[in-house]
Design a protein around this motif. Structure first.
Motif, PDB file in Angstrom:
ATOM      1  N   LEU A   1       0.824  -1.211   0.000  1.00 25.54           N
ATOM      2  CA  LEU A   1       0.000   0.000   0.000  1.00 25.54           C
ATOM      3  C   LEU A   1       0.859   1.263   0.000  1.00 25.54           C
ATOM      4  N   GLU A   2       2.164   1.117   0.307  1.00 17.44           N
ATOM      5  CA  GLU A   2       3.008   2.309   0.497  1.00 17.44           C
ATOM      6  C   GLU A   2       3.666   2.764  -0.812  1.00 17.44           C
ATOM      7  N   ASP A   3       4.937   3.108  -0.750  1.00 13.61           N
ATOM      8  CA  ASP A   3       5.634   3.650  -1.920  1.00 13.61           C
ATOM      9  C   ASP A   3       5.509   2.687  -3.104  1.00 13.61           C
ATOM     10  N   ALA A   4       5.428   3.271  -4.299  1.00 12.88           N
ATOM     11  CA  ALA A   4       5.142   2.579  -5.566  1.00 12.88           C
ATOM     12  C   ALA A   4       3.637   2.521  -5.835  1.00 12.88           C
TER      13      ALA A   4
ATOM     14  N   THR B   1       1.023  -7.477   4.404  1.00 13.92           N
ATOM     15  CA  THR B   1       0.811  -6.198   3.749  1.00 13.92           C
ATOM     16  C   THR B   1       1.889  -5.228   4.194  1.00 13.92           C
ATOM     17  N   ARG B   2       2.175  -4.224   3.345  1.00 13.90           N
ATOM     18  CA  ARG B   2       2.989  -3.098   3.792  1.00 13.90           C
ATOM     19  C   ARG B   2       2.057  -1.898   3.854  1.00 13.90           C
ATOM     20  N   ILE B   3       1.836  -1.399   5.081  1.00 10.42           N
ATOM     21  CA  ILE B   3       0.975  -0.229   5.244  1.00 10.42           C
ATOM     22  C   ILE B   3       1.775   1.038   4.922  1.00 10.42           C
TER      23      ILE B   3
ATOM     24  N   PRO C   1       6.743   0.613   7.360  1.00  4.93           N
ATOM     25  CA  PRO C   1       7.901   1.265   6.752  1.00  4.93           C
ATOM     26  C   PRO C   1       8.480   2.357   7.647  1.00  4.93           C
ATOM     27  N   LYS C   2       9.728   2.729   7.349  1.00  4.27           N
ATOM     28  CA  LYS C   2      10.362   3.918   7.939  1.00  4.27           C
ATOM     29  C   LYS C   2      10.294   3.942   9.465  1.00  4.27           C
ATOM     30  N   VAL C   3      10.484   2.778  10.066  1.00  2.47           N
ATOM     31  CA  VAL C   3      10.462   2.694  11.534  1.00  2.47           C
ATOM     32  C   VAL C   3      11.727   3.366  12.073  1.00  2.47           C
TER      33      VAL C   3
ATOM     34  N   LEU D   1      14.021  -1.200   7.742  1.00  2.00           N
ATOM     35  CA  LEU D   1      15.140  -0.389   8.229  1.00  2.00           C
ATOM     36  C   LEU D   1      15.549   0.529   7.091  1.00  2.00           C
ATOM     37  N   GLU D   2      15.050   1.757   7.134  1.00  2.00           N
ATOM     38  CA  GLU D   2      15.272   2.619   5.967  1.00  2.00           C
ATOM     39  C   GLU D   2      15.448   4.082   6.332  1.00  2.00           C
ATOM     40  N   THR D   3      15.866   4.325   7.572  1.00  2.00           N
ATOM     41  CA  THR D   3      16.294   5.682   7.941  1.00  2.00           C
ATOM     42  C   THR D   3      17.556   5.537   8.796  1.00  2.00           C
TER      43      THR D   3
ATOM     44  N   ALA E   1      16.724   2.035  -0.566  1.00  2.00           N
ATOM     45  CA  ALA E   1      16.482   3.277  -1.314  1.00  2.00           C
ATOM     46  C   ALA E   1      16.218   4.440  -0.348  1.00  2.00           C
ATOM     47  N   ASP E   2      15.239   4.269   0.535  1.00  2.00           N
ATOM     48  CA  ASP E   2      14.982   5.336   1.507  1.00  2.00           C
ATOM     49  C   ASP E   2      16.174   5.548   2.425  1.00  2.00           C
ATOM     50  N   LEU E   3      16.860   4.445   2.752  1.00  2.00           N
ATOM     51  CA  LEU E   3      18.010   4.581   3.649  1.00  2.00           C
ATOM     52  C   LEU E   3      19.114   5.401   2.986  1.00  2.00           C
TER      53      LEU E   3
HETATM   54 MG   LIG Z   1      11.183   2.829   1.262  1.00  2.00          MG
END
Ligand SMILES: [Mg+2]
Ligand SMILES: CC(C)(COP(=O)(O)OP(=O)(O)OC[C@H]1O[C@@H](n2cnc3c(N)ncnc32)[C@H](O)[C@@H]1OP(=O)(O)O)[C@@H](O)C(=O)NCCC(=O)NCCSC(=O)C[C@](C)(O)C(=O)O
Length: 353
Positions: free
Chosen positions: A58-61, A90-92, A121-123, A155-157, A182-184
């Motif tokens: 559901l998130e990015d993309a 799911t990815r919220i 995501p982005k925890v 793990l993306e920050t 990518a976000d990381l």
């Molecule tokens: Mg990401």
């Protein structure tokens, strides 16, 4: 932090008791699809039997104006499709987005009994997991869900990496962690624009050599993700949860994808994401130990008896520690063979050789 005595208490009256151990269910590939994309959603019944985990993203993309279509598409797919023993995740959307609350409210009340894991995501720290933990308990109680839905963090920050140990241990719901390269990369101001994988500029160069030091010097590309992945694996292992490589975005470069997945496998990860059907077979191949390795592991285990002492097999010293290493391989093979008849036969044939 909750007292250790209270750690396994449900966080809402009527919510199911938390699990004491993360169930190890094969999850070599977490296959991403956009449930609002009708063409992709239509492929789910055919793809489901070929993957260990199917994940409705559901998130990015998913474009902002398609968020609600993705959410309702996932509800529809989950209700309409018998996934057999393939897990549904799911990815919220991220917790600071306008959609995360409705994602959780809708999905848990509508299809909470079908969802195995919710990927967040982005925890950034334990507080994000605590928020989701309590909310899930309330929603599970409201919906009468009998078994707890588990939580997976991406793990993306940079802050998330700094807090990875506390994230891994934040709740008995924690099932695992995936790398989000990518976000990381963006969060750290890294200068790669790729989704995972190496970079030709990140290298070490051979020392000068030759008569006057001018001979061509070989370069060796290094792995941009090694530090983060290794740290994530340690955090997961220390807390009894499962580490995963995340996505590899260069869909056409199947060779580099396989290499990156294999590095992660060797380092301790149990699976990776597949973003495109072509990556499913790669993950399956990489995250299933080879029949020869499994046969070797069983040979060592048999030879080691109660697992203590030292013996020599084919010129190699075996002792208590190698016995444990071999058990890791053999136990993974048993779990995969129970799900995958082809692998079971390949492992049995290799043992007879
Ligand atoms: Mg990401
Ligand atoms: C890359 C894209 C656009 C190429 O999609 P395409 O249609 O251009 O590719 P194709 O090669 O032409 O596709 C062939 C066929 O496969 C289908 N197809 C293609 N993909 C899938 C799929 N996943 N599941 C099921 N079916 C799929 C596609 O619909 C098509 O069907 P057709 O032959 O009937 O026309 C497409 O594969 C896609 O959208 N994949 C998912 C992307 C995604 O989920 N990205 C988010 C995860 S990565 C991430 O978020 C980062 C992270 C962690 O957050 C961080 O590092 O920060």
């Amino acid at each position: 932090m909750r007292s250790p005595k209270d750690f396994f208490r449900p966080l809402a009256v009527g919510a199911p008791a938390p699990v004491r151990e993360v169930p190890f269910r094969p999850s070599r590939m977490i296959h991403f699809f956009d449930p609002g994309n009708e063409k992709m959603a239509a492929k789910v019944p055919d793809i489901a039997p070929t993957v260990d985990v199917l994940l409705g993203n559901l998130e990015d993309a998913v474009a902002a104006d398609r968020k609600e279509a993705a959410r309702s598409g996932l509800v529809k797919v989950a209700k309409a499709t018998d996934l057999g023993d393939t897990q549904l995740w799911t990815r919220i959307n991220s917790l600071d987005s306008p959609w995360a609350l409705d994602d959780l409210l809708t999905l848990v009340t509508e299809i909470g009994d079908k969802l195995d894991v919710i990927m967040v995501p982005k925890v950034e720290g334990a507080e994000d997991i605590h928020y989701v933990d309590r909310l899930l308990a309330q929603l599970e109680a409201k919906a009468g869900i009998q078994r707890p839905i588990l939580v997976h963090a991406i793990l993306e920050t940079a802050t998330g990496v700094a807090n990875v140990e506390e994230i891994a241990g934040a709740s008995p719901r924690m099932q695992g962690i995936s790398l989000g390269p990518a976000d990381l990369a963006a969060s750290r101001r890294m200068k790669t624009t790729r989704v995972g994988g190496g970079h030709p500029g990140y290298l070490v160069r051979e020392d000068p050599h030759g008569a006057d030091g001018s001979a061509p010097r070989a370069t060796f590309q290094q792995d941009l993700w090694h530090y983060t992945l290794a740290r994530m694996v340690d955090a997961c292992a220390a807390h009894g949860i499962l580490p995963y490589y995340g996505p590899f975005g260069d869909i056409k470069d199947t060779t580099a994808c396989e290499d990156q997945f294999r590095n992660a496998f060797l380092l301790g990860c149990v699976g990776a994401w597949s973003l495109h059907p072509v990556q499913i077979a790669i993950a399956k191949r990489v995250f299933s130990p080879s029949p020869a390795d499994v046969a070797w592991a069983r040979k060592v285990i048999d030879a080691m008896g109660d697992g203590t002492g030292a013996v020599m097999i084919d010129g190699k010293m075996q002792d208590d520690a190698t016995y444990k290493q071999c058990q890791v391989v053999a136990q993974l093979a048993d779990a995969l063979a129970a799900r995958d008849p082809e692998l079971r036969d390949a492992y049995a044939a290799a043992e007879k050789e």
